[in-house]
Structure formats: structure tokens, C-alpha cells
Design a protein around this motif. Structure first.
Motif, PDB file in Angstrom:
ATOM      1  N   LYS A   8       7.862  11.880   1.848  1.00 47.34           N
ATOM      2  CA  LYS A   8       6.455  12.618   1.923  1.00 47.34           C
ATOM      3  C   LYS A   8       6.403  12.915   0.216  1.00 47.34           C
ATOM      4  N   THR A  20       0.600  -1.274  -0.089  1.00 46.43           N
ATOM      5  CA  THR A  20      -0.086   0.030   0.028  1.00 46.43           C
ATOM      6  C   THR A  20       0.872   1.241  -0.082  1.00 46.43           C
ATOM      7  N   LYS A  21       0.316   2.240  -0.291  1.00 55.77           N
ATOM      8  CA  LYS A  21       1.152   3.556  -0.284  1.00 55.77           C
ATOM      9  C   LYS A  21       1.755   3.933   1.166  1.00 55.77           C
ATOM     10  N   GLU A  22       1.216   3.504   2.170  1.00 52.17           N
ATOM     11  CA  GLU A  22       1.548   3.413   3.543  1.00 52.17           C
ATOM     12  C   GLU A  22       2.794   2.550   3.826  1.00 52.17           C
ATOM     13  N   GLN A  23       2.712   1.364   3.574  1.00 55.43           N
ATOM     14  CA  GLN A  23       3.868   0.239   3.534  1.00 55.43           C
ATOM     15  C   GLN A  23       4.910   0.673   2.692  1.00 55.43           C
ATOM     16  N   GLU A  54       0.106   8.522  -4.767  1.00 52.78           N
ATOM     17  CA  GLU A  54      -1.076   8.694  -4.840  1.00 52.78           C
ATOM     18  C   GLU A  54      -1.728   9.387  -5.803  1.00 52.78           C
ATOM     19  N   GLU A 105      -0.262   5.994  10.569  1.00 56.11           N
ATOM     20  CA  GLU A 105      -0.437   5.020   9.698  1.00 56.11           C
ATOM     21  C   GLU A 105       0.721   4.219   9.055  1.00 56.11           C
ATOM     22  N   VAL A 106       1.724   5.237   8.709  1.00 56.21           N
ATOM     23  CA  VAL A 106       2.971   4.617   8.097  1.00 56.21           C
ATOM     24  C   VAL A 106       3.865   3.696   9.242  1.00 56.21           C
ATOM     25  N   TYR A 122       6.936   3.111   4.414  1.00 53.15           N
ATOM     26  CA  TYR A 122       7.606   2.592   5.448  1.00 53.15           C
ATOM     27  C   TYR A 122       8.904   1.790   4.845  1.00 53.15           C
ATOM     28  N   ALA A 147       2.232   0.463   9.340  1.00 52.84           N
ATOM     29  CA  ALA A 147       2.463  -0.396   8.232  1.00 52.84           C
ATOM     30  C   ALA A 147       3.599  -1.226   8.245  1.00 52.84           C
ATOM     31  N   GLY A 204       5.022   9.505  -1.375  1.00 53.30           N
ATOM     32  CA  GLY A 204       3.658   9.197  -0.906  1.00 53.30           C
ATOM     33  C   GLY A 204       3.055  10.180  -1.905  1.00 53.30           C
TER      34      GLY A 204
END
Length: 520
Positions: free
Chosen positions: A399, A351-354, A406, A511-512, A357, A515, A402
Motif C-alpha cells: 500500500k 502500471t501502478k497496479e502491475q 502515484e 484492479e491489483v 502485484y 493486473a 502504491g
């Protein structure tokens, strides 16, 4: 005598010579010899790689609040000026080689760079590694100037350096000083550090990655530390190479920062890496490769001088290279890791957060025997897969990543090119055809059509099937004979991830943090 950029006292300034002229001078001056393929072969003495402990950033008011001090070591302004003038004095009555070129294939976001070299072969190196002007150069106004004098050795007690070698970046004066080391890669990585400072300020993500593009214009990026397969996996005869190491990602897409490639060539073979093999011809530079003294044939299997043997060549030596290296937005991003603990899934979708990370983590393994004192696999974390070249906080680059993921709906995959069935020494290195099958499936969208399961430890989504890959291989726990041993090793690596990531806590979205791998 030619007067240029403070070099009035130099005996001779050679300005923007051709590769043929530089090869001839390098051989004539005893700097190098030709191999049987026509490549120039050099040795770099005691420094056969980068010297991160000898790299500094001049601490000036204009940049003080921007630089991530800690990973970047400060250097005094006055000492920089003294060193700068001593280096110019060193060039008195010497021959000097100047190359004017660009960093950045995108004309809107490139910088002009002037290199001043003591060695003809160093000047050939930068001529081939950076973007070359089309036609004669006139009225060249450099944005940055690099002065590289290997014969000039610092005196730490006087100059404030850590050793005789130094790499000092002055962003305010727009000058880079390099001395005491013959390793040419310092010039390349210094300018990459400069671009890592300048580009994010314009909203452009600078990236330590290779890139290629398919016939349909689908761009793929490959991030990974040394030994993970970044260069090998991006060299695909069915796709065009954008670049092998450094790129920017702006509002229009990606662009190569360089005009050449700098490939590791230890154990290079024509069968496994035909494009790199064929690129090592006249105009290329081989660093620290052992050659037969009679036939001049390189022995790529030998690490007698160093494991870090290198080949530098212009990107047009690759037959399917994209020139200029400018393409659209990435459809797919691949993070490569060589996990010597044998516990990471061979392929996982993030995912974006993973992705943020794992981008901040930049994980791979050092293997026993690769460095003095390393007796068993060691986890290595390098933020953004290039921590030594980041003048700003890694959070700035994460940043930007991310935001771009998105905005452009880019898919991100984590691919483990390391061990399966057990750790290093027990398990086996991932089969290269299987790894290529995973890369192909990710890039061609084949993994968008399968179901996924969440790995309970590493908290990533693992496909239940992948074309060309045995199903059992996809779940690393299934490949271990001793399941309890796998569980212990997986938890150990998860704890190492968490320990490394703790330094970012409090500065990034929760949320990051969530992840990442899950520890018990």
C-alpha cells in the motif's frame, strides 16, 4: 572490569574499538586470518547462511495485533527473559566487544543500536555494516540492543527454540538475542526486520533493494532476490551508489539504512565486478571463502565451504559511494527476476497496479543443484522481495509503495535476468550486456519514447524496441523453437503466480488482482 548494560561480570569489555584494533584482536584470538589483500577471513562453521526456521518474535500485548503471525513465529515472554539472563550469565569472566552505531543514514529517522559481541570479528562486521558515529561516542542511549553469542547454544526442550541456534526479536523490550550460529548476517537482517517494523508506522516505506543516483540526481532502485543481479547491476561506475541492500523511502526521498555492503562473492572477478573486488581490502571481512594456506589468496570460484560466500565492507570502500546515503525520490524502480522457465519478457513497463502485484509476488526461480532436493527449476515467491524480514503484513508495504508511486510519478520496470530461448538446460542465460542495456534504457528514460505491446499471458507492457537489444529477444515466444512448448510453460508459470497470489485475495483492490498474469 567494566560495567555496562548488565555486563558487570564480564572480565573485559572492549568499547567501540577501531577496525585496526578489532582485526588485531581477531587474529590474536584465533578467530580469523588475513588474506593477501588485507581483508579478514573467517569461517562460520555449520551455519553458512541465515536460519529462518530459528527466528522468532516475542508475542507481547503491545505488538500482538501488528505482527503477521504465520510468517513470523511467536516466542513466549517468560522464556525470552530466562534466555536473556542465561546469556548474560554466559558472559561472566569473558571478553566482550561493544559497538554503538546507527541504522539509517537519515538522521531524522535513524535508530541507535548497541551490539554486544562474543567475537572481535563480529564486532568488526557490525562496525563496517552499520552507520558509524562521527567522533567519540558519549552518553549513548540505544534504541535497540543486539546480544550475539555464537558460543551460547539453546536447549530446545528448555528454551522453546527449534534448535541450538536462535534469533529472537523483542520489540517491546527492544532487545534482539542471537545465539548458536556464527553467521554474521543474522545481526544485519535482525535490525532490518526492526526497521521494517518501525518505519511503516511513520509512513516510511522500508525496502529490500539497492539504490544508486546519476549526475542529474535521478535515483534508481533495484529490487530482487538472491541471484537476480541486484548488487551487480546497481554497481555502476557512471552512477553513485547509495546502498546495496536496505533503504527507506520517506517524504524527502530515499536513504540507506546501512553504512556498509554485504556482497555475495562466489565467482567474483576483477573484470566483471571491479568495484566489489577492490573493496575487499583491509577492514573488510570475508566469510567462508577458501584461501590458499600459503599465499592467503582467496579462491572466489570455490564453493567447497558454501555457495553463499560473502564479503562485508564499509560503503566508503566503493569509490563513487554517496555519503551520507541520502538522495531524492526515485525516478525509476526496477524489479529483477531470474526466470529459469524462459518465458517472462526480458523487460516490461508496469502500471501502478502491475507494480503492486509483482511487488507482492516477489518472483524468481531456484535452479537445479542450488539446494539439496531441487532437481528442476522451482518458482520462488517472496513478498516484497524480502518476506523473511517483514514483521508486518506484506499488504502494509504494498500500500505504501502504491501511494508513493502515484505521488512521485515513478516509473517501474520488470527485468528478467534469467533464461531466453527455452528453460534452464535448453535456453541460454540472458546476455549481461543486453541486461545492462535494458537497465540503462529504463533509467535514462529511453523506454519512454517507444511503443509497447501487451503480453497476452503475463499482462505487462513490452517495448517493441530497446536500444542495444535485438528486437526478437524482447518477445520471449519468438526465441523458442517450439512455440507450443513456450505456450505450455508460460501458462504453467501464470498458474503458479495465481496460486501464490490467492493468499492476498479479499484484502487488496480488485484492479491489483486483475493486473497479474492471465491463465487459460
Amino acid at each position: 572490569m567494566v560495567a555496562i548494560n548488565g555486563l558487570e561480570m564480564a572480565r573485559q569489555v572492549y568499547y567501540n574499538l577501531t577496525p585496526a584494533q578489532l582485526v588485531e584482536l581477531a587474529c590474536g584470538r584465533g578467530e580469523a586470518v588475513l588474506t593477501d589483500s588485507g581483508a579478514l577471513r573467517v569461517t562460520t562453521g555449520k551455519y553458512t547462511g541465515r536460519s529462518p526456521n530459528d527466528k522468532f518474535v516475542v508475542d507481547t500485548p503491545a505488538v500482538h495485533n501488528d505482527i503477521a503471525w504465520g510468517t513470523n513465529k511467536p516466542f513466549d515472554q517468560e522464556k525470552f527473559e530466562r534466555l536473556y539472563h542465561r546469556m548474560l550469565a554466559y558472559l561472566q569472566n569473558r571478553e566482550v566487544f561493544v559497538f554503538d552505531g546507527f541504522a539509517g543514514a537519515d538522521e531524522q529517522h535513524r535508530i541507535t543500536v548497541r551490539f554486544i559481541n562474543e567475537f572481535a570479528w563480529h564486532n568488526l562486521f557490525v562496525h563496517q555494516l552499520f552507520v558509524r558515529p562521527q567522533g567519540p561516542v558519549s552518553d549513548f542511549a540505544p534504541d535497540f540492543q543486539v546480544i550475539c553469542l555464537p558460543g551460547f547454544k539453546a536447549v530446545p526442550e528448555i528454551d522453546g527454540t527449534n534448535s541450538e541456534a536462535f534469533i529472537i526479536l523483542n520489540f517491546e523490550r527492544r532487545i534482539v538475542l542471537i545465539g548458536g550460529t556464527h553467521y554474521a548476517g543474522e545481526m544485519k537482517k535482525s535490525i532490518f526486520t526492526v526497521m521494517n517494523y518501525l518505519l511503516p508506522q511513520k509512513g516510511i516505506l522500508s525496502m529490500h533493494c539497492s539504490a544508486n543516483v546519476g549526475v542529474k540526481g535521478d535515483v534508481a532502485l533495484f529490487f530482487g532476490l538472491s541471484g537476480t543481479g541486484k548488487t551487480t547491476l546497481s554497481a555502476d561506475p557512471n552512477r553513485r551508489l547509495i546502498g546495496d541492500d536496505e533503504h527507506g523511502w520517506n517524504d524527502n526521498g530515499v536513504f540507506n539504512i546501512e553504512g556498509g555492503c554485504y556482497a555475495k562473492c562466489i565467482r567474483l572477478s576483477r573484470e566483471n565486478e571491479p568495484q566489489i573486488w577492490e573493496a575487499i581490502r583491509f577492514g573488510a571481512v570475508l566469510e567462508n571463502v577458501v584461501i590458499d594456506p600459503v599465499t592467503r589468496t582467496p579462491d572466489y570460484d570455490s564453493d567447497e565451504i558454501t555457495e553463499n560466500t560473502r564479503a562485508a565492507y564499509p560503503i566508503d570502500h566503493i569509490p563513487n559511494a554517496l555519503i551520507p546515503g541520502v538522495a531524492g525520490h526515485p525516478k525509476t524502480i526496477i524489479f529483477l527476476t531470474a526466470d529459469a522457465f524462459g518465458v517472462l519478457p526480458p523487460v516490461a513497463k508496469l502500471t501502478k497496479e502491475q507494480a503492486m502485484y509483482h511487488f507482492l509476488s516477489g518472483y524468481t526461480s531456484k535452479l537445479a543443484g542450488t539446494e539439496r532436493g531441487v532437481t528442476e527449476p522451482e518458482a520462488t515467491f517472496s513478498a516484497c522481495f524480502g518476506a523473511p524480514f517483514l514483521p508486518l503484513s506484506p499488504l502494509v508495504y504494498a500500500k505504501l509503495l502504491g501511494e508513493k508511486l502515484e505521488k512521485h510519478n515513478t516509473s517501474v520496470f520488470l527485468i528478467n535476468t534469467g533464461w531466453s530461448g527455452g528453460p534452464y538446460g535448453i535456453g541460454k542465460r540472458m546476455n549481461i550486456p543486453y541486461t545492462r542495456a535494458m537497465v540503462t534504457a529504463a533509467i535514462e528514460g529511453l523506454l519512454d519514447k517507444v511503443a509497447y505491446e501487451l503480453d497476452p499471458v503475463f499482462n505487462v507492457y513490452v517495448p517493441i524496441e530497446c536500444p542495444g537489444v535485438p528486437v526478437d529477444l524482447l518477445k520471449p515466444r519468438n526465441t523458442w523453437a517450439d512455440k507450443d512448448a513456450y505456450d505450455r510453460q508460460a501458462q504453467e508459470l501464470a498458474r503458479l503466480f495465481a496460486k501464490n497470489f490467492a493468499k492476498f485475495s479479499g484484502n487488496i483492490p480488485v484492479e491489483v488482482v486483475a493486473a497479474g498474469p492471465r491463465t487459460v
